[in-house]
Design an enzyme around this catalytic site. Structure first.
Site, PDB file in Angstrom:
ATOM      1  N   ASP A 153     -23.377  26.886   6.037  1.00 38.98           N
ATOM      2  CA  ASP A 153     -22.373  26.195   6.838  1.00 38.98           C
ATOM      3  C   ASP A 153     -21.128  25.961   5.990  1.00 38.98           C
ATOM      4  OD1 ASP A 153     -21.328  25.117   9.125  1.00 38.98           O
ATOM      5  OD2 ASP A 153     -22.796  23.499   9.309  1.00 38.98           O
TER       6      ASP A 153
ATOM      7  N   GLY B 120       0.790  -1.226   0.000  1.00 41.48           N
ATOM      8  CA  GLY B 120       0.000   0.000   0.000  1.00 41.48           C
ATOM      9  C   GLY B 120       0.820   1.273   0.000  1.00 41.48           C
TER      10      GLY B 120
ATOM     11  N   LYS C  70     -27.786  23.987  19.279  1.00 38.36           N
ATOM     12  CA  LYS C  70     -27.788  22.526  19.407  1.00 38.36           C
ATOM     13  C   LYS C  70     -26.863  22.081  20.531  1.00 38.36           C
ATOM     14  CE  LYS C  70     -24.096  21.734  16.006  1.00 38.36           C
ATOM     15  NZ  LYS C  70     -23.730  21.184  14.699  1.00 38.36           N
TER      16      LYS C  70
ATOM     17  N   ALA D  91     -24.737  15.065   7.727  1.00 43.57           N
ATOM     18  CA  ALA D  91     -25.980  15.786   7.413  1.00 43.57           C
ATOM     19  C   ALA D  91     -27.000  15.710   8.543  1.00 43.57           C
ATOM     20  CB  ALA D  91     -26.602  15.279   6.106  1.00 43.57           C
TER      21      ALA D  91
ATOM     22  N   HIS E  72     -12.558  25.619   8.557  1.00 45.57           N
ATOM     23  CA  HIS E  72     -13.564  25.390   9.601  1.00 45.57           C
ATOM     24  C   HIS E  72     -13.532  26.489  10.648  1.00 45.57           C
ATOM     25  CE1 HIS E  72     -16.425  23.108  11.893  1.00 45.57           C
ATOM     26  NE2 HIS E  72     -15.633  23.091  12.952  1.00 45.57           N
TER      27      HIS E  72
END
Length: 313
Positions: free
Chosen positions: A221, A42, A195, A227, A133
């Site tokens: 967002d 790999g 939330k 989701a 982010h």
């Protein structure tokens, strides 16, 4: 007489091959030749099959998990450095591992900082990325960072929808700044979802701050992963009387059963960029290309020009 400066060269990591080709086309340069050899265990080794000595090199690749994508970017940066490239720009449409930008509990890593240091150590002399982010991740780098906003892409699309009673919504408190910026550009109202999480990717409770009765709501967002937050917020807003609910999310990670959640939700449309390739098609997902945005900024970097015009908010 000074020697001529070689033309810039653009290379792609495997996971972003399609987007990189579109960026190269818009930039006006061919995509460079890279061959990747893979061992039976790999391990892999990318190889530039053309000279990059003295050139400005752009390496395009989103570093979403698994870690092979990040590793490929690091190996290509190192290869360019050792091949005597003049400038090496890591073009990261999606900067992975960015959610780990602080210690939110004891004995955990700050992965975003670690990734930033690895990119610089590997050879990156500049970073171009989009919708981090958290904005402060730019400070994890000692090299220049061009932090682009997908609002450049989303705002024209939203304006063309001509939605009456438009309201921008943030699916959580952390995204309130982003939602306010969109609402200011679109001259609309803002609502926020509050939330509480039981654990990562699991929401225990959600409440709505603001009125959505009769409104066409657009959730804003930076990314959509499972989701869960997005679909729960959409369903909550429809329960509170919203006329319709759409969402704009820059990075379509869409892991786990995200596609199933989207199909079963009351979201009318999910608008994303192609920073991450979709795993499957969906009638509810609208993809807007970020290729022209990145190509324009790369050209500005090449010619040492300002990119201020690319920031709509």
């Amino acid at each position: 007489m000074s020697p001529s400066v070689p033309a810039p060269k653009i290379f792609a990591c495997k996971q972003s091959q399609i987007l990189a080709q579109q960026i190269a086309n818009a930039f006006g340069a061919p995509l460079g030749n890279v061959i990747t050899s893979t061992y039976s265990d790999g391990e892999f080794q990318p190889s530039f099959e053309e000279s990059v000595r003295g050139s400005r090199v752009f390496i395009i690749g989103s570093t979403f998990p698994n870690s092979d994508h990040l590793m490929e970017m690091l190996l290509m940066l190192d290869a360019a450095k050792r091949a005597s490239a003049r400038h090496i720009t890591a073009v990261l449409p999606y900067f992975g591992w960015a959610r780990q930008d602080r210690k939110d509990k004891p004995r955990v890593p700050i992965a975003a900082k670690l990734v930033a240091k690895m990119l610089e150590t590997a050879g990156a002399t500049r970073i171009i990325t989009m919708d981090l982010h958290a904005d402060q991740i730019q400070g994890f780098f000692e090299k220049p960072v061009d932090h682009l906003f997908a609002s450049t892409i989303f705002l024209p699309y939203l304006k063309n929808l001509n939605l009456d009673n438009l309201t921008i919504a943030s699916p959580d408190m952390g995204g309130s700044k982003r939602a306010y910026a969109y609402s200011k550009a679109l001259e609309s109202d803002v609502v926020i979802c509050y939330k509480q999480r039981a654990k990562a990717n699991v929401i225990s409770h959600m409440e709505l701050i603001g009125d959505v009765q009769g409104k066409n709501v657009v959730l804003a967002d930076d990314m959509v992963d499972t989701a869960g937050t997005l679909t729960k917020a959409a369903d909550l807003m429809m329960e509170r009387g919203a006329a319709s609910v759409r969402a704009i999310c820059t990075h379509p990670i869409l892991s786990g059963n995200a596609y199933e959640r989207l199909e079963n939700s009351q979201l009318e449309e999910l608008i994303v960029t192609d920073s991450i390739p979709l795993k499957q098609e969906s009638s509810k997902i609208k993809v807007l290309s970020c290729a022209q945005l990145f190509a324009d900024v790369m050209l500005s970097v090449q010619h040492n020009e300002s990119i201020a015009s690319k920031f709509l908010m």
